[in-house]
Every structure is written in C-alpha cells, then in structure tokens.
Design a protein around this motif. Sequence first.
Motif, mmCIF file in Angstrom:
data_model
loop_
_atom_site.group_PDB
_atom_site.id
_atom_site.type_symbol
_atom_site.label_atom_id
_atom_site.label_comp_id
_atom_site.label_asym_id
_atom_site.label_seq_id
_atom_site.Cartn_x
_atom_site.Cartn_y
_atom_site.Cartn_z
ATOM 1 N N ASP A 257 0.943 -1.351 0.258
ATOM 2 C CA ASP A 257 0.150 -0.369 -0.360
ATOM 3 C C ASP A 257 0.990 1.632 0.484
ATOM 4 N N GLN B 205 1.095 4.967 -1.102
ATOM 5 C CA GLN B 205 0.780 6.774 -0.890
ATOM 6 C C GLN B 205 1.824 7.610 -1.631
ATOM 7 N N THR C 277 -2.121 6.763 -5.102
ATOM 8 C CA THR C 277 -1.744 5.806 -4.418
ATOM 9 C C THR C 277 -1.383 3.751 -4.771
ATOM 10 N N LYS D 39 -2.882 0.515 -4.166
ATOM 11 C CA LYS D 39 -2.940 -0.275 -3.508
ATOM 12 C C LYS D 39 -3.187 -1.849 -3.809
#
Length: 201
Positions: A75, A77, A109, A111
């Motif tokens: 993940d 960012q 982002t 994910k």
Amino acid sequence: MKTLNKLTTVIALSLFALSSLALTKYAATNWTIDKAHSAINFEVTHFFTPVNGQFNDYEATVNFDPENLEESMIDVQIMVSSIDTKNERRDGHLRTDDFFNAEKWPHITFKSTSIESTGNNEFVANGMLTIKDVSKEISLPFTLLGVKDNPMQENTLVAGITASTTVDRTDYTVGTGDWASDAVIGDEVTIDLNLELNAEK
C-alpha cells in the motif's frame, strides 16, 4: 487397558495439535522503508528526449513474505507536491490543474489486491492505481533482490525490492488542454521503485 486408553488419548491430542499448527496462518512480515536508500522515480519524453523526475515524499505499508503471498500486500501513498524534476518552474507547473492538480488531489496511491509469484524471486502485485480522481487496475512486476541480516541493526532483516511499470498519463487526465496532446510530452510514463526495507526478526 488404561495404558492403551492413555496412549490413544496422547496420540489423538498430538494429531490435533499438529493439524491445528498446519492450518495456522502466520502474518506476512511487516517491512519499513529506509527512505535514505530508496526512491520513486519516473521518466517521460519531452519531444524526443527522456526527462527524469522523482517523488521525494511518500509512505508505504509493505507486508511481504514470499512463502505467504496470500497475506502479503503493498500500500503506497505518494505526495504529489513532492514532485521533483530538478526544475522549480516545471515542478510548479506540474502541480497545477494543467497536470496533477496537487491542491485538489494531493496523493497518488497504489493498493495491491493480490501478489503472485512469476518465477525465482520474481513477483507481480495486482492492484488499483489512483491518480487524481481516476482509479485503474494495473499489474506491478517486482523483483526481490535479496534478504539478509542487517549488519548495521541488531535483530533486523534487510531486503531490497525493485519494481517497474509503464502507465499512460492520459488515462488519468494528467495533462489537460494543450498538454493532453503527445506533441510535446509523451503519453507513456515509466515508473521505477527502488526500495530498501527493514524488519524485526
């Protein structure tokens, strides 16, 4: 008879314990990024010439174990305002609504939804890349460069990961108006991640 019953009970309990242990899922290792030895870079052409840049500010959660891909995840960012192409005027323009509109959409982002093995120390993270208000599924191939004891930090493992993928900036409306055309800036942007990771043993 009592001895036989006790023996049967011990065997049954042992088998139950072994079967429970086999079914136990251990969480994938939680890694932290050593930013001093990591980078998120990109490359795009200006007319014919490749121009390089990077994002200096980012956060990431990396839970990864090559033996437990089912519970592994990535993940990331990225702070758009940290874009750096070694040209302040150009960086300021890239932050405007002509391109990333960093004020309205401050983050890029990624994910992961799954991680698969594709070969010896080769993997692919499938997931959602979001830039501005557009989210698209992408596949991010990456290589596990190695894992070993960190000689600089006791009871710590160090690992290296490198990843690379190419995206079309127009899919994410990065470049609007006159800048939407590829006459000056190429559509394809190559993104490279070089990450040094640390984890407690």
